[in-house]
Design an enzyme around this catalytic site. Structure first.
Site, short mmCIF file in Angstrom:
data_model
loop_
_atom_site.label_atom_id
_atom_site.label_comp_id
_atom_site.label_asym_id
_atom_site.label_seq_id
_atom_site.Cartn_x
_atom_site.Cartn_y
_atom_site.Cartn_z
N THR A 85 0.83 -1.20 0.00
CA THR A 85 0.00 0.00 0.00
C THR A 85 0.87 1.26 0.00
O THR A 85 1.94 1.28 0.63
CB THR A 85 -0.95 0.01 1.22
N SER A 142 -1.79 3.64 10.43
CA SER A 142 -2.71 2.72 11.12
C SER A 142 -1.97 1.40 11.31
O SER A 142 -0.94 1.15 10.67
CB SER A 142 -3.97 2.47 10.28
N HIS A 185 -1.84 -0.51 8.00
CA HIS A 185 -0.76 -0.08 7.09
C HIS A 185 0.60 -0.54 7.63
O HIS A 185 1.50 -0.85 6.86
CB HIS A 185 -0.78 1.44 6.92
N1 USQ Z 1 -11.72 9.93 4.08
C1 USQ Z 1 -12.65 10.96 4.16
N2 USQ Z 1 -13.97 10.61 4.28
C2 USQ Z 1 -14.41 9.32 4.32
C3 USQ Z 1 -13.45 8.30 4.23
C4 USQ Z 1 -12.12 8.63 4.12
O1 USQ Z 1 -12.32 12.13 4.13
O2 USQ Z 1 -15.62 9.10 4.42
C5 USQ Z 1 -10.29 10.26 3.92
C6 USQ Z 1 -9.37 9.65 4.97
O3 USQ Z 1 -9.30 10.47 6.11
C7 USQ Z 1 -8.06 9.54 4.20
C8 USQ Z 1 -8.49 9.34 2.75
O4 USQ Z 1 -9.86 9.71 2.68
O5 USQ Z 1 -7.34 10.73 4.27
C9 USQ Z 1 -8.36 7.90 2.26
O6 USQ Z 1 -9.07 7.06 3.15
P1 USQ Z 1 -9.64 5.64 2.70
O7 USQ Z 1 -10.52 5.14 3.79
O8 USQ Z 1 -10.19 5.69 1.33
O9 USQ Z 1 -8.29 4.78 2.56
P2 USQ Z 1 -7.32 4.12 3.66
O10 USQ Z 1 -7.93 4.00 4.99
O11 USQ Z 1 -6.01 4.84 3.57
O12 USQ Z 1 -7.15 2.65 3.11
C10 USQ Z 1 -7.50 2.25 1.79
C11 USQ Z 1 -7.71 0.74 1.77
C12 USQ Z 1 -6.40 0.06 2.09
C13 USQ Z 1 -5.32 0.55 1.12
C14 USQ Z 1 -5.21 2.06 1.19
C15 USQ Z 1 -4.24 2.66 0.22
O13 USQ Z 1 -8.72 0.36 2.68
O14 USQ Z 1 -6.58 -1.36 1.99
O15 USQ Z 1 -4.09 -0.02 1.48
O16 USQ Z 1 -6.49 2.63 0.89
S1 USQ Z 1 -3.42 4.09 0.85
O17 USQ Z 1 -4.42 5.02 1.41
O18 USQ Z 1 -2.67 4.68 -0.21
O19 USQ Z 1 -2.58 3.64 1.93
#
Ligand code: USQ
Length: 381
Positions: free
Chosen positions: A144, A179, A182
């Site tokens: 990731t 997290s 991650h």
């Molecule tokens: N976010 C919002 N509103 C929401 C949901 C999320 O503003 O309703 C924000 C979060 O705070 C964050 C961003 O959107 O800043 C991305 O969050 P996300 O929930 O889309 O992604 P994340 O938790 O980082 O994890 C997801 C996948 C994970 C993958 C990762 C890639 O669940 O399996 O590894 O994306 S990365 O984010 O590049 O690490």
């Protein structure tokens, strides 16, 4: 090729299995339905009901004439993985068998422990299954972009040259995740790198950004072949959540100031990138790290794109900033490089207004399934 897919029931695992089978490869999937069970326990089930793996395989065979072998079992159990290797003799393994949710991993001890044990043990067992039964097998592992965090320097593709007190060496790029989920991916990379150095494994580690979308060429063969699409606060990723919120007429949940930037990728391109990685193997003793995302967006930019497309479809989308439930930098530098997959021939699918509108229309077909009580974030850290 004989391609074994670990985590073949998942959002990405199942579409990947169908793609490789369609291309004429011999495909086998393993999954123990862990994500389905966790989603059920959290009251966070997918938007549409996905048949179980054996049924999906039958439905896919009827629709396409192609076969996908199914093993229901836990990759964190070495005996099961070992047996699959002995029976199937894979040339390539695609490893998706991980608990994928950052919020889930931050719920409490039980969820953290389950994330750590599942993710690390499945990777460790995979390494040993390859060493013992298929040492020439190419491991394609989903990592990731979150492994790197949001450092105040440019992010390289996996590696960095460091000069220190007049001497220089090449190291894994510094990682600092936001997290426990991650962090398990960082630990996976370290484990793989150790065994690549010492036992000459062949590994590609794909640093993927958040994925969006629910249509692939093969899933369009029938509604029962769709990926398991989550829009809830625990398993849903931000673009899929915003699209679903727009369809349901709920304000889009921008966390905090919304200036957090990530690299996003359409599920169609996840399949393209994994295919490129599989078709272009690495040599023994090589760990290749590729940054896998298409475009950088802030959360605010995503909300604006979904609002514009939704409004054109008459959805009257409202955007709302809510308290950020996560401990993450909202204003930060973010400049990751991402040449590797493009150099292998990847032509990215951009998130155009047309793409967003098509996704909204597709999700609208399932509007009646949206449970509006699953939107607001329940997990805080
Ligand atoms: N976010 C919002 N509103 C929401 C949901 C999320 O503003 O309703 C924000 C979060 O705070 C964050 C961003 O959107 O800043 C991305 O969050 P996300 O929930 O889309 O992604 P994340 O938790 O980082 O994890 C997801 C996948 C994970 C993958 C990762 C890639 O669940 O399996 O590894 O994306 S990365 O984010 O590049 O690490």
């Amino acid at each position: 090729m004989r391609i074994l897919i670990l985590g073949g029931d998942g959002y990405l695992g199942w579409p990947t299995a169908m793609r490789f089978a369609s291309l004429g490869h011999d495909v086998m999937v393993i999954d123990n339905y862990l994500r389905r069970r966790m989603a059920l326990e959290c009251g966070a089930e997918a938007l549409m009901v996905n048949p179980n793996l054996n049924d999906r395989s039958d439905i896919f065979r009827d629709a396409s004439g192609k076969n996908i072998g199914v093993v229901i079992g836990d990759c964190a159990d070495y005996r099961i993985l070992s047996e699959a290797f002995i029976n199937f003799k894979p040339d390539t393994v695609v490893h998706y068998a991980e608990q994928p949710s950052a919020p889930y991993s931050m719920m409490g001890f039980d969820e953290a422990s389950r994330t750590l044990n599942n993710n690390l043990n499945s990777t460790f067992n995979l390494i040993w299954a390859v060493l013992n039964h298929a040492p020439e097998c190419h491991i394609v592992k989903l990592g990731t972009m979150g492994e790197y965090g949001t450092p105040n320097i440019d992010i390289e593709e996996g590696w960095i040259d460091i000069e220190h007190k007049g001497r220089s060496d090449k190291f894994l790029f510094p990682r600092q995740a936001g997290s426990l989920y991650h962090t398990t991916k960082i630990l996976d990379t370290d484990l793989l790198w150790f065994y690549v150095r010492n036992h000459d494994l062949k590994v590609t580690d794909l640093m993927q950004g958040p994925v969006y979308g629910l249509s692939t060429t093969e899933s369009d063969l029938g509604v029962k072949l769709l990926p398991n699409f989550h829009y809830d606060d625990i398993f849903g990723t931000v673009i899929n959540r915003f699209l679903t919120q727009a369809v349901a007429g709920i304000p889009l949940t921008v966390y905090g100031e919304g200036s957090q930037v990530r690299g996003y990728i359409n599920i169609i391109d996840t399949l393209k990138c994994v295919e490129l990685a599989v078709n272009n193997s690495v040599k023994s003793g090589e760990l290749r790290i590729l940054n896998q995302f298409t475009e950088l967006f802030s959360v605010n930019e995503i909300a604006a794109m979904v609002k514009e497309a939704g409004d054109e479809l008459g959805m009257n989308v409202v955007v709302e900033k809510i308290n950020n439930p996560r401990k993450e930098k909202e204003k930060h530098y973010y400049n990751p490089s991402y040449d590797g997959l493009r150099n292998l021939g990847w032509k990215p699918t951009l998130m155009t207004g047309e793409v967003v509108k098509n996704l909204l229309l597709k999700i609208a077909e399932f509007k009646g399934n949206i449970d509006v009580t699953r939107i607001q974030p329940r997990i805080k850290w």
